[in-house]
Design a protein around this motif. Structure first.
Motif, PDB file in Angstrom:
ATOM      1  N   TYR A 155       8.731  -9.010  38.317  1.00 38.99           N
ATOM      2  CA  TYR A 155       9.636  -8.281  39.197  1.00 38.99           C
ATOM      3  C   TYR A 155       9.455  -8.692  40.657  1.00 38.99           C
ATOM      4  N   ILE A 156       8.228  -9.000  41.053  1.00 37.72           N
ATOM      5  CA  ILE A 156       7.966  -9.486  42.415  1.00 37.72           C
ATOM      6  C   ILE A 156       8.607 -10.861  42.588  1.00 37.72           C
ATOM      7  N   GLU A 157       8.356 -11.755  41.636  1.00 39.47           N
ATOM      8  CA  GLU A 157       8.859 -13.125  41.734  1.00 39.47           C
ATOM      9  C   GLU A 157      10.386 -13.167  41.753  1.00 39.47           C
ATOM     10  N   ARG A 158      11.024 -12.258  41.060  1.00 44.14           N
ATOM     11  CA  ARG A 158      12.491 -12.202  41.035  1.00 44.14           C
ATOM     12  C   ARG A 158      13.064 -11.522  42.279  1.00 44.14           C
ATOM     13  N   GLY A 159      12.204 -10.868  43.061  1.00 42.76           N
ATOM     14  CA  GLY A 159      12.664 -10.165  44.250  1.00 42.76           C
ATOM     15  C   GLY A 159      13.180  -8.779  43.961  1.00 42.76           C
ATOM     16  N   ASP A 160      12.875  -8.254  42.775  1.00 43.34           N
ATOM     17  CA  ASP A 160      13.327  -6.917  42.401  1.00 43.34           C
ATOM     18  C   ASP A 160      12.522  -5.820  43.094  1.00 43.34           C
ATOM     19  N   VAL A 161      11.265  -6.103  43.396  1.00 45.12           N
ATOM     20  CA  VAL A 161      10.406  -5.134  44.089  1.00 45.12           C
ATOM     21  C   VAL A 161       9.690  -5.821  45.243  1.00 45.12           C
ATOM     22  N   GLN A 162       9.340  -5.042  46.238  1.00 46.32           N
ATOM     23  CA  GLN A 162       8.578  -5.569  47.362  1.00 46.32           C
ATOM     24  C   GLN A 162       7.105  -5.230  47.139  1.00 46.32           C
ATOM     25  N   PRO A 163       6.269  -6.249  47.122  1.00 49.87           N
ATOM     26  CA  PRO A 163       4.838  -5.997  46.909  1.00 49.87           C
ATOM     27  C   PRO A 163       4.182  -5.408  48.150  1.00 49.87           C
ATOM     28  N   THR A 164       3.017  -4.836  47.948  1.00 44.73           N
ATOM     29  CA  THR A 164       2.229  -4.316  49.061  1.00 44.73           C
ATOM     30  C   THR A 164       1.671  -5.491  49.866  1.00 44.73           C
ATOM     31  N   ILE A 165       1.243  -5.205  51.067  1.00 41.81           N
ATOM     32  CA  ILE A 165       0.628  -6.241  51.908  1.00 41.81           C
ATOM     33  C   ILE A 165      -0.579  -6.848  51.198  1.00 41.81           C
ATOM     34  N   GLU A 166      -1.369  -6.010  50.549  1.00 42.51           N
ATOM     35  CA  GLU A 166      -2.543  -6.496  49.817  1.00 42.51           C
ATOM     36  C   GLU A 166      -2.121  -7.493  48.734  1.00 42.51           C
ATOM     37  N   THR A 167      -1.077  -7.172  47.987  1.00 40.76           N
ATOM     38  CA  THR A 167      -0.594  -8.062  46.925  1.00 40.76           C
ATOM     39  C   THR A 167      -0.009  -9.338  47.513  1.00 40.76           C
ATOM     40  N   ILE A 168       0.723  -9.224  48.609  1.00 40.11           N
ATOM     41  CA  ILE A 168       1.276 -10.398  49.282  1.00 40.11           C
ATOM     42  C   ILE A 168       0.145 -11.358  49.663  1.00 40.11           C
TER      43      ILE A 168
END
Length: 78
Positions: free
Chosen positions: A40-53
């Motif tokens: 979902y992150i890779e597809r741009g469906d959700v915005q990850p947290t700064i930590e995940t980024i």
């Protein structure tokens, strides 16, 4: 380069594939239980947290700005 919800999806996908990392492996490296959480992150469906980024950028060996369009707003106090 077009972004989807602040994520440069093609760059993210290409870097993961170049590093030969599957959805499952990437999800595990990020501490997710399901590969779809990363997908979902890779597809741009959700915005990850700064930590995940930061973790994603570290794993894939590129600066944060290469994968993510960060909109930082200055806080104003009066």
């Amino acid at each position: 380069m077009k972004d989807n919800n602040g994520v440069f999806t093609e760059r993210l996908k290409d870097a993961r594939k170049i590093n030969r990392i599957s959805f499952r492996k990437m999800a595990k490296m990020l501490g997710y239980k399901s590969p779809s959480s990363y997908m979902y992150i890779e597809r741009g469906d959700v915005q990850p947290t700064i930590e995940t980024i930061n973790k994603i950028s570290e794993i894939l060996g590129q600066p944060v700005e290469y994968f993510f369009k960060l909109n930082v707003q200055e806080s104003q106090t009066k």
